[in-house]
Enzyme design. Structure first.
Site, PDB file in Angstrom:
ATOM      1  N   HIS A 103      -0.589  -9.774  13.368  1.00  0.00           N
ATOM      2  CA  HIS A 103       0.120  -8.684  12.625  1.00  0.00           C
ATOM      3  C   HIS A 103       1.305  -8.216  13.746  1.00  0.00           C
ATOM      4  O   HIS A 103       2.489  -7.898  13.665  1.00  0.00           O
ATOM      5  CB  HIS A 103      -0.812  -7.537  12.361  1.00  0.00           C
ATOM      6  CG  HIS A 103      -1.353  -6.700  12.055  1.00  0.00           C
ATOM      7  ND1 HIS A 103      -0.741  -5.230  13.033  1.00  0.00           N
ATOM      8  CD2 HIS A 103       0.491  -5.939  11.226  1.00  0.00           C
ATOM      9  CE1 HIS A 103      -0.044  -4.403  12.444  1.00  0.00           C
ATOM     10  NE2 HIS A 103       0.238  -4.890  10.938  1.00  0.00           N
ATOM     11  N   GLU A 106       4.148  -9.934  13.029  1.00  0.00           N
ATOM     12  CA  GLU A 106       4.821  -9.632  11.597  1.00  0.00           C
ATOM     13  C   GLU A 106       6.053  -7.946  11.545  1.00  0.00           C
ATOM     14  O   GLU A 106       6.598  -8.118  10.954  1.00  0.00           O
ATOM     15  CB  GLU A 106       4.016  -9.357  11.113  1.00  0.00           C
ATOM     16  CG  GLU A 106       3.684  -8.646   9.973  1.00  0.00           C
ATOM     17  CD  GLU A 106       3.144  -7.082   9.125  1.00  0.00           C
ATOM     18  OE1 GLU A 106       3.873  -6.019   9.254  1.00  0.00           O
ATOM     19  OE2 GLU A 106       2.149  -7.377   8.427  1.00  0.00           O
ATOM     20  N   HIS A 107       5.567  -7.132  12.591  1.00  0.00           N
ATOM     21  CA  HIS A 107       6.318  -5.870  13.159  1.00  0.00           C
ATOM     22  C   HIS A 107       7.691  -6.665  13.532  1.00  0.00           C
ATOM     23  O   HIS A 107       8.286  -6.108  13.453  1.00  0.00           O
ATOM     24  CB  HIS A 107       5.271  -5.408  13.831  1.00  0.00           C
ATOM     25  CG  HIS A 107       4.385  -4.207  13.218  1.00  0.00           C
ATOM     26  ND1 HIS A 107       4.546  -3.211  13.269  1.00  0.00           N
ATOM     27  CD2 HIS A 107       3.447  -4.264  12.486  1.00  0.00           C
ATOM     28  CE1 HIS A 107       3.636  -2.330  12.837  1.00  0.00           C
ATOM     29  NE2 HIS A 107       2.663  -3.297  11.840  1.00  0.00           N
ATOM     30  N   GLU A 184      -0.808   2.959  13.646  1.00  0.00           N
ATOM     31  CA  GLU A 184      -1.549   2.356  12.444  1.00  0.00           C
ATOM     32  C   GLU A 184      -2.779   1.781  12.360  1.00  0.00           C
ATOM     33  O   GLU A 184      -3.304   2.080  12.032  1.00  0.00           O
ATOM     34  CB  GLU A 184      -0.247   0.896  12.518  1.00  0.00           C
ATOM     35  CG  GLU A 184      -0.991   0.111  10.789  1.00  0.00           C
ATOM     36  CD  GLU A 184       0.083  -1.330  10.536  1.00  0.00           C
ATOM     37  OE1 GLU A 184       0.512  -2.040  11.186  1.00  0.00           O
ATOM     38  OE2 GLU A 184      -0.668  -1.717   9.794  1.00  0.00           O
ATOM     39  N   GLY A 357     -17.393  -9.477  -8.233  1.00  0.00           N
ATOM     40  CA  GLY A 357     -16.552 -10.281  -8.314  1.00  0.00           C
ATOM     41  C   GLY A 357     -16.064 -10.899  -7.298  1.00  0.00           C
ATOM     42  O   GLY A 357     -17.104 -10.371  -6.323  1.00  0.00           O
ATOM     43  N   LYS A 896      16.506  -1.917 -15.873  1.00  0.00           N
ATOM     44  CA  LYS A 896      16.309  -1.923 -16.842  1.00  0.00           C
ATOM     45  C   LYS A 896      14.287  -2.085 -17.043  1.00  0.00           C
ATOM     46  O   LYS A 896      14.012  -1.591 -16.714  1.00  0.00           O
ATOM     47  CB  LYS A 896      16.290  -2.988 -17.400  1.00  0.00           C
ATOM     48  CG  LYS A 896      17.827  -3.869 -17.848  1.00  0.00           C
ATOM     49  CD  LYS A 896      18.118  -3.038 -18.934  1.00  0.00           C
ATOM     50  CE  LYS A 896      19.243  -3.640 -19.164  1.00  0.00           C
ATOM     51  NZ  LYS A 896      21.035  -3.529 -18.075  1.00  0.00           N
ATOM     52  N   LYS A 898      11.339  -2.273 -17.856  1.00  0.00           N
ATOM     53  CA  LYS A 898       9.872  -3.395 -17.963  1.00  0.00           C
ATOM     54  C   LYS A 898       9.421  -4.023 -18.832  1.00  0.00           C
ATOM     55  O   LYS A 898       8.817  -4.977 -19.649  1.00  0.00           O
ATOM     56  CB  LYS A 898       9.462  -4.088 -17.007  1.00  0.00           C
ATOM     57  CG  LYS A 898      10.182  -4.052 -15.724  1.00  0.00           C
ATOM     58  CD  LYS A 898       9.578  -4.978 -14.535  1.00  0.00           C
ATOM     59  CE  LYS A 898      10.383  -5.282 -13.289  1.00  0.00           C
ATOM     60  NZ  LYS A 898      11.350  -3.660 -13.095  1.00  0.00           N
TER      61      LYS A 898
END
Ligand code: ZN
Length: 1166
Positions: A103, A106-107, A184, A357, A896, A898
């Site tokens: 993580h 990623e930063h 975070e 699920g 535009k 969608k």
């Protein structure tokens, strides 16, 4: 002791499991090519990608020589281009000593590369071209993505590709950005979702890396590195070098350029990524083994909630992409119709929802299946019975065997959905595809249909998967704020969540193993909502689709707008209905009744409408401040049928005891939970409260909750629609006659008297006075570490065409620098952003929002400082830069639509605002074309710049964490804001015994000292005296000596007042921390020394203070100010009005008038 995890060396094949399809083949059907321009090699897939017939985008699947696979997508109408890169490595690969490293990596990739070393180069390029970016780190994926105006794609790809080629990981960024990761994590600490996830991880097999802490914080990163005497940056470089390899990266690029051009860029820019020939790590074993199963975990939540979760351990079922067994099982176990588990539980008042699920927490090699039950209070007492019901249903599924007809229904619906697919948002498409392409068993031709299509029926496979839902193979998680007679004996390390673990009671286990017969439980019947008629009415797409709907009827009781689809030509439609009734929100009590009514209504509807949702119809019934709102969307064939069912249910509403009991508790729970919202939510709600005419806060509702009874609720609903006004929009594959018929359904079913115009209650904005107003409030959730600030600067009127475009433009210009300064450079907090708000019929505001561990006084000062300095950036903005921003806005406006839902939402918004400005975009584009960069500066100077604006209207909302010192009203009146801010910074670093008075004296003494050192008289130093070029070396030396002396005094003061319990070592650390040049203390002190003396500030020169130099408005403010003091507000030394009671201040504000439509409203039919 370092933990290690066993790895698998090859993918499982049919030898390991006979159901497994072959591993996907990315060699056959790929032919060698070279790019047209630079003649670089790549290979291209020439087989069938099985694109949906309604999909207008063009796709090309390619492989680069380094092994990276990419999908390039051409879309001629897309105004934004975008890309997503999924790297098949995530937190599972974290070294156990540095949890959160994936993580953190990623930063850091955002923070500069060798080719583009500037820390914010990537984000400032994107923001200058109307773009944005983000990333996420999952268990085994790290996905980076951005969007940008279509004509700026190449530059963005060039910057983006460098992330994966040569990132800098600059040392000072590395140190700072750990704070962002830490912030975070702190944002998540009070979140039940994160707490529960971590408990699940902690209580999974220690032999599987799933058990690690994924986000990371200061301790697991910097702290751990210090402990190991290791350079964290070196670990980061190691991680990147090991895993950021081309062979595990999947890229998706979407743009307006041709496929050849997109291929050219992709091959040229991404081929240099090295392939280290190492496929991603695959871990042996399952997070849930015998040791973890058969347990019941009980945990205490922060919020009022009751959740029962059954988690079954499953083998990896992702390879069965054709059959999707998880969807089959989830759809049956999560069914809401008659005979379902939920229906059974609701009848007894035990549950409000069931979700079933495949769990999202899965990775290659393992899956989990979850059944989550939202329990009521009485359901909590009967949680074992709820488990019995779930297992009874599972036994029913096993006994009846896999249902061919049910799977075929799922297939039929999925085929229709795929065939008449609506356009997906490009960024979402890119992210999903990049992730989907990581699946090892998914052949190229199945990538595009994967998200929707279900095909085939394989009884044997379904039986095999179903078989895993058995009592030996699951564990229970029970989460609630209160649990009677439960002693939580453990505490989770990173979130502090309390829990306990026991074996599942033997008696319950015995029952689950025995035969469970529940007469009420049954499989669902055939679905009535699957569309039969899929014919499209319009035969040709309009060259220029109509920009507005037509007004068919307009009476006191009904306003009906209609447009037949001329844009998408799909068998889909959308119907919006608003039933306005002033009683719905005219008191806090009625607001509760309306809320309760809608909750119970949705509960009743669930049983009849679950099938509609399975069949691709979507609806939403919600309460609004003007009454009731119904939205339905999907295949048009059965929409009128659904509309009728919804309205008949409204009309025949009768509340029973169980429902009332369940949902009145539900509402009370929601009100109690409101205080646990994050601080940045609180400040925004408070801001809304002071800008919206009528609004009831959760505390207002709590005060009258005792008056809620079933009888009163029934009376409320029975009389709610006596007089009402219906506003309605019918859009899509409908004829005019069908639209009129839909309106008839509404009017005859509702059967109400019309509502006179003057009885309507449109939303009104509040009008603020000139000056600066600050609201201080304590954070109601005392465990939260964070505070928050929301500064609104009022900038012009929503109705003014030019001003509203300038406001949009200004936001584009200011957002990235604001983030870069306050989040990246100053690390004030993870949540730091600028946004805008336009109040219907009223003003607009530019808003700066920060959630921070720093004290709100300091954060407010930093925001003010940013605002003061921003004028210079506007002044220095070149024409070229301005043109980029203007172009970004233009591209955004020209975006535009969608799908029908988007078109309907846009019309509906214009109807709801009261302006009916359907051609707003054309207006805005025309205004934009005439704007120049000087206009932005003029706008800034007129409303925002504290030195130049005639009068600033400023509203600052603050929420103070209970963990920090909050000044009293008297202290707010006595001490300058900057002194309070500085004091808070000292406290944050450990100067526990420091008083505001100490700080006040300290600052005054330092000012005298500095003035003397500079050879000028004390007190006359002005703010920004620019140094001249003639500055001599001696002066510089004197200055340096002065600085050293200042620092010396700061340290002395700190040591004198530091927390006595600090160890010698901690004291040294704290001193080092505050001595850093950009420490909070030193930054605050610098501002304090620059600030004018209090007396001058009160005259109106402070940025946060109300200043009025040329406007009669100030006189009004002063007059009103006098009254405010009588209402308990105080005047701060900086000239702001500080108040604690928002409702009293609110009562002094005027209401705006209702908006006036920009066009006459003439209906086609009288
Ligand atoms: Zn993050």
């Amino acid at each position: 002791m370092t933990r290690t995890f066993e790895l698998l060396d090859s993918l499982p094949t049919q030898k390991d499991n006979k159901f497994l399809p072959p591993v996907a083949d990315f060699e056959t059907d790929f032919v060698a090519c070279t790019t047209i321009e630079s003649k670089q090699p790549y290979s291209e897939f020439i087989g069938d990608l099985n694109k949906s017939e309604s999909d207008v985008r063009e796709y090309r699947l390619i492989r680069l020589p380094n092994g990276m696979t990419a999908m390039v997508i051409h879309d001629a109408t897309e105004s934004k281009a975008c890309a997503a890169m999924d790297v098949n490595v995530g937190s599972l690969a974290d070294p156990p000593l540095y949890q959160g490293l994936a993580h953190f990596c990623e930063h850091l990739l955002f923070m500069g590369t060798s080719k583009y070393p500037k820390e914010n180069e990537y984000s400032s390029y994107l923001s200058a071209h109307g773009g944005s970016s983000n990333a996420y780190t999952d268990l085994e994926d790290t996905c980076y993505y951005f969007d940008v105006t279509y004509d700026a794609l190449e530059g963005a790809l060039d910057r983006f590709s460098q992330f994966f080629i040569d990132p800098l990981f600059a040392p000072d960024c590395t140190d700072r950005e750990v704070k962002a990761v830490d912030s975070e994590h702190k944002k998540n600490i009070q979140s039940d979702m994160w707490r529960q996830y971590q408990i699940e991880k902690e209580l999974s097999s220690p032999n599987h890396p799933f058990s690690l802490f994924a986000t990371g914080n200061y301790d697991t990163l910097s702290g751990s590195a210090k402990e190991q005497s290791v350079d964290l940056r070196a670990e980061l470089l190691k991680f990147h070098a090991k895993y950021y390899s081309a062979d595990i990266m999947k890229l998706v690029v979407v743009g307006r350029d041709s496929l050849d051009q997109l291929t050219e860029w992709t091959v040229a820019k991404f081929s240099p990524i090295l392939s280290k020939g190492m496929t991603k790590p695959m871990f042996k074993g399952h997070p849930l083994t015998e040791k973890e199963l058969g347990r019941i975990i009980r945990l205490k939540t922060v919020r009022q909630q009751r959740t029962l979760e059954l988690t079954f351990s499953l083998p990896d079922i992702k390879p069965f992409y054709v059959l999707k067994p998880g969807r089959y099982l989830g759809s049956l176990l999560g069914h809401e119709g008659k005979g379902s588990v939920l229906s059974y539980l609701k009848k007894r008042g035990w549950a409000t929802g069931v979700i079933a699920g495949r769990a999202t927490t899965s990775a290659e090699g393992f899956d989990m299946f979850k059944i989550t039950v939202h329990l009521t209070e009485s359901g909590m007492e009967h949680y074992e019975d709820a488990i019995r019901a779930v297992f009874a249903y599972i036994q029913l599924l096993l006994a009846k065997g896999p249902q061919r007809w049910y799977q075929e229904e799922l297939c039929r619906v999925s085929e229709i959905e795929y065939r008449f697919m609506e356009k997906l948002n490009a960024v979402n498409l890119a992210m999903n595809l990049a992730n989907t392409m990581q699946q090892k068993y998914l052949p190229p031709g199945k990538i595009l249909p994967d998200s929707l299509l279900v095909a085939d029926f394989n009884e044997e496979l379904l039986e095999w998967v179903q078989g895993f839902l058995n009592p030996q193979n699951f564990r229970i998680l029970l989460a609630a704020h209160e649990m009677i007679d439960v002693e939580f004996d453990k505490e989770e390390k990173y979130y502090g969540c309390k829990y306990r673990v026991d074996a599942i009671p033997a008696e319950l286990m015995r029952d689950l193993r025995a035969e469970l017969v529940f007469e009420e439980l049954n499989l669902p019947g055939p679905n009535q909502f699957i569309p039969d008629n899929l014919a499209v009415k319009a035969t040709e797409k309009a060259e220029e689709p109509a920009k507005e709907p037509e007004l068919l009827r307009m009476t006191e009781g009904l306003e009906l707008w209609f447009k037949q689809d001329d844009r998408f030509l799909l068998p889909r439609g959308n119907i919006q209905v608003k039933i306005e009734t002033p009683r719905a929100y005219d008191s806090p009590l009625n607001a509760i009744f309306n809320q309760l009514f809608v909750l119970i209504l949705n509960d009743i509807l669930a049983e009849v409408t679950y099938d509609a949702q399975v069949a691709g119809l979507w609806f939403n019934v919600s309460e609004t401040i003007s009454g009731l709102s119904l939205q339905i969307d999907g295949f048009n064939d059965k929409l009128p049928q659904l509309l009728r069912i919804l309205l008949e249910t409204v009309k025949s509403f009768a509340v029973d005891d169980t429902q009332f009991e369940t949902y009145s508790r539900e509402v009370r729970k929601k009100l109690e939970n409101a205080k646990h919202a994050e601080p940045y939510n609180h400040v925004q709600t408070n801001t809304q409260y002071l800008n919206q005419g009528t609004m009831w806060r959760y505390t207002d509702k709590q005060a009258v909750f005792g008056l809620v009874t079933k009888e009163r609720l029934q009376v409320f609903v029975d009389t709610l629609f006596e007089q009402a006004r219906v506003q309605m929009l019918v859009l899509g594959n409908f004829s005019e006659a069908e639209a009129l018929a839909a309106a008839d359904i509404v009017m005859t079913t509702m059967d109400t008297l019309p509502l006179p115009e003057y009885a309507r209650r449109p939303a009104r904005a509040l009008l603020h006075n000139f000056g600066s107003y600050v609201h201080h409030e304590a954070m109601p959730d005392e465990a939260n570490l964070n505070s928050s600030v929301d500064v609104s600067v009022y900038v012009g009127q929503t109705e003014d065409h030019e001003e509203r475009v300038l406001m949009d433009l200004l936001l584009l210009i200011v957002q990235e620098p604001f983030f870069d300064q306050l989040r990246t450079k100053e690390q004030l907090g993870y949540l730091t952003y600028c946004t805008g708000r336009k109040y219907s019929g009223g003003p607009m505001s530019l808003r700066c929002i920060v959630q921070s561990e720093s004290n709100p006084a300091y954060v407010t000062q930093r925001i003010a400082h940013f605002i003061r300095g921003f004028r210079l950036r506007l002044l220095e903005m070149t024409q070229e830069q301005f043109d980029k921003y203007a172009n970004s806005l233009k591209v955004r406006l020209e975006e535009k639509l969608k799908n029908i839902f988007e078109e309907a939402s846009q019309f509906w918004k214009h109807m709801g605002s009261g302006y009916y400005e359907f051609d707003k975009i054309d207006f805005d584009l025309a205004v934009l074309a005439g704007l120049r960069k000087e206009d932005v500066l003029r706008f800034w100077d007129m409303y925002v710049d504290p030195e130049r604006a005639c009068s600033v209207k400023l509203l600052t909302m603050t929420i103070w964490s209970a963990k920090i010192f909050r000044p009293s009203v008297a202290e707010l009146a006595m001490y300058p804001e900057i002194v309070i801010a500085l004091h808070g910074c000292f406290l944050r670093d450990g100067a526990k015994r420091l008083t505001l008075e100490d700080v006040q004296e300290f600052v005054a003494a330092l000012k005298d000292f500095k003035a003397a050192a500079a050879g000028t008289e004390a007190g006359t130093a002005t703010e920004t005296t620019t140094e001249t070029a003639t500055e001599t070396a001696t002066e510089t030396a004197t200055e340096a000596a002065t600085e050293a002396e200042v620092l010396q005094r700061v340290v002395e003061l700190f040591k004198r007042t530091a927390d006595e319990s600090l160890s010698e070592e901690d004291l040294v650390k704290a001193v080092a921390k505050i001595s850093e040049p950009a420490s909070y203390v030193r930054t605050a002190l610098a501002m304090a020394l620059e600030s004018p003396p209090a007396a001058a500030a009160a005259a109106g020169s402070s940025a946060a203070g109300g200043s009025a130099k040329c406007n009669g408005g100030n006189g009004a403010a002063v007059a009103i100010g006098g009254d405010l003091a009588n209402l308990g507000a105080v005047r701060t030394p900086g000239g702001s009005w500080a108040f604690e009671e928002a409702s009293k201040y609110k009562s002094t504000l005027c209401l705006s008038g209702a908006p006036i439509p920009v066009r006459p409203l003439k209906p086609k039919y009288e």
